[in-house]
Design a protein around this motif. Sequence first.
Motif, mmCIF file in Angstrom:
data_model
loop_
_atom_site.group_PDB
_atom_site.id
_atom_site.type_symbol
_atom_site.label_atom_id
_atom_site.label_comp_id
_atom_site.label_asym_id
_atom_site.label_seq_id
_atom_site.Cartn_x
_atom_site.Cartn_y
_atom_site.Cartn_z
ATOM 1 N N ILE A 67 0.846 -1.189 0.000
ATOM 2 C CA ILE A 67 0.000 0.000 0.000
ATOM 3 C C ILE A 67 0.881 1.238 0.000
ATOM 4 N N ASN A 68 0.563 2.185 -0.880
ATOM 5 C CA ASN A 68 1.299 3.443 -0.952
ATOM 6 C C ASN A 68 0.592 4.453 -0.051
ATOM 7 N N HIS A 69 1.071 4.614 1.171
ATOM 8 C CA HIS A 69 0.432 5.503 2.144
ATOM 9 C C HIS A 69 0.598 6.972 1.772
ATOM 10 N N ALA A 70 1.508 7.292 0.868
ATOM 11 C CA ALA A 70 1.681 8.682 0.429
ATOM 12 C C ALA A 70 0.439 9.178 -0.320
ATOM 13 N N LEU A 71 -0.345 8.248 -0.832
ATOM 14 C CA LEU A 71 -1.569 8.632 -1.541
ATOM 15 C C LEU A 71 -2.697 8.993 -0.589
ATOM 16 N N ASP A 72 -2.487 8.770 0.698
ATOM 17 C CA ASP A 72 -3.526 9.026 1.691
ATOM 18 C C ASP A 72 -3.314 10.356 2.410
ATOM 19 N N THR A 73 -2.667 11.292 1.746
ATOM 20 C CA THR A 73 -2.466 12.612 2.347
ATOM 21 C C THR A 73 -3.402 13.614 1.670
ATOM 22 N N PRO A 74 -3.899 14.578 2.426
ATOM 23 C CA PRO A 74 -4.805 15.571 1.835
ATOM 24 C C PRO A 74 -4.106 16.360 0.724
ATOM 25 N N LEU A 110 -7.800 32.440 -4.698
ATOM 26 C CA LEU A 110 -8.661 31.360 -5.182
ATOM 27 C C LEU A 110 -7.996 30.001 -4.960
ATOM 28 N N ILE A 111 -6.704 29.918 -5.196
ATOM 29 C CA ILE A 111 -5.974 28.667 -4.954
ATOM 30 C C ILE A 111 -6.093 28.263 -3.480
ATOM 31 N N LEU A 112 -5.919 29.233 -2.573
ATOM 32 C CA LEU A 112 -6.026 28.934 -1.140
ATOM 33 C C LEU A 112 -7.423 28.445 -0.777
ATOM 34 N N LYS A 113 -8.453 29.097 -1.300
ATOM 35 C CA LYS A 113 -9.833 28.701 -0.999
ATOM 36 C C LYS A 113 -10.143 27.313 -1.574
ATOM 37 N N GLN A 114 -9.648 27.039 -2.774
ATOM 38 C CA GLN A 114 -9.849 25.710 -3.355
ATOM 39 C C GLN A 114 -9.145 24.648 -2.519
ATOM 40 N N THR A 115 -7.932 24.940 -2.095
ATOM 41 C CA THR A 115 -7.174 23.994 -1.278
ATOM 42 C C THR A 115 -7.919 23.704 0.026
ATOM 43 N N GLU A 116 -8.441 24.750 0.655
ATOM 44 C CA GLU A 116 -9.225 24.568 1.886
ATOM 45 C C GLU A 116 -10.430 23.667 1.628
ATOM 46 N N LEU A 117 -11.132 23.936 0.532
ATOM 47 C CA LEU A 117 -12.314 23.133 0.190
ATOM 48 C C LEU A 117 -11.929 21.672 -0.017
ATOM 49 N N PHE A 118 -10.901 21.434 -0.834
ATOM 50 C CA PHE A 118 -10.497 20.056 -1.124
ATOM 51 C C PHE A 118 -10.033 19.334 0.124
ATOM 52 N N GLN A 119 -9.316 20.036 1.003
ATOM 53 C CA GLN A 119 -8.855 19.404 2.249
ATOM 54 C C GLN A 119 -10.025 19.086 3.176
ATOM 55 N N GLU A 120 -11.012 19.977 3.218
ATOM 56 C CA GLU A 120 -12.187 19.708 4.051
ATOM 57 C C GLU A 120 -12.960 18.501 3.514
ATOM 58 N N LEU A 121 -13.107 18.419 2.194
ATOM 59 C CA LEU A 121 -13.782 17.271 1.588
ATOM 60 C C LEU A 121 -12.997 15.990 1.846
ATOM 61 N N TRP A 122 -11.675 16.086 1.794
ATOM 62 C CA TRP A 122 -10.813 14.926 2.040
ATOM 63 C C TRP A 122 -11.005 14.415 3.469
ATOM 64 N N GLN A 123 -10.993 15.342 4.426
ATOM 65 C CA GLN A 123 -11.127 14.962 5.831
ATOM 66 C C GLN A 123 -12.506 14.381 6.142
ATOM 67 N N SER A 124 -13.554 14.949 5.543
ATOM 68 C CA SER A 124 -14.911 14.472 5.817
ATOM 69 C C SER A 124 -15.259 13.216 5.016
ATOM 70 N N GLU A 125 -14.439 12.910 4.019
ATOM 71 C CA GLU A 125 -14.646 11.751 3.150
ATOM 72 C C GLU A 125 -16.023 11.754 2.490
ATOM 73 N N THR A 126 -16.469 12.953 2.127
ATOM 74 C CA THR A 126 -17.744 13.092 1.421
ATOM 75 C C THR A 126 -17.569 14.064 0.259
#
Length: 152
Positions: A67-74, A110-126
């Motif tokens: 398993i490549n655990h590096a793929l499991d980072t936000p 915009l990049i910062l806001k997108q990153t925040e959104l993607f990280q929040e989606l990653w953490q919530s897994e939804t």
Amino acid sequence: MKHFYESLKCVYGPTTSGTSPLLGADGSLITKKNEILERWAEHFDSVLNRPSDINDEAIQRLPQVPINHALDTPPTEEEVVIATRQMLTGKAPGSDAITAEVFKSGGRYLILKQTELFQELWQSETLPQDFKDATIVHIYKRKGNKQSCDNH
């Protein structure tokens, strides 16, 4: 000017509006709009939701890799920047009507806001339903019966 448009209509024919008749799965002609939409849904369901032809024994014979655990980072800000740069310009926007040019010219905020959104989606897994929805457009191949779903 009125004669110009009348001439165009004579050359190209009247514009069509509404939904074209369609053949049902049993070969009968469907003319009611709601039944036509149901037929398209049935057609795409059968085309896009086919059972797997993969043999379970063949899957078991595949070598297992670690398993490549590096793929499991936000997602990181740098990854969002790279993905934004890779977006193709000059293409039609999606259902949100936002073009790639908007994302590319949005700057650091915009990049910062997108990153925040993607990280929040990653953490919530939804994912929001809007991210999952798709619009499927049928385009006639110009071969065979236009009323058959298989020719689109």
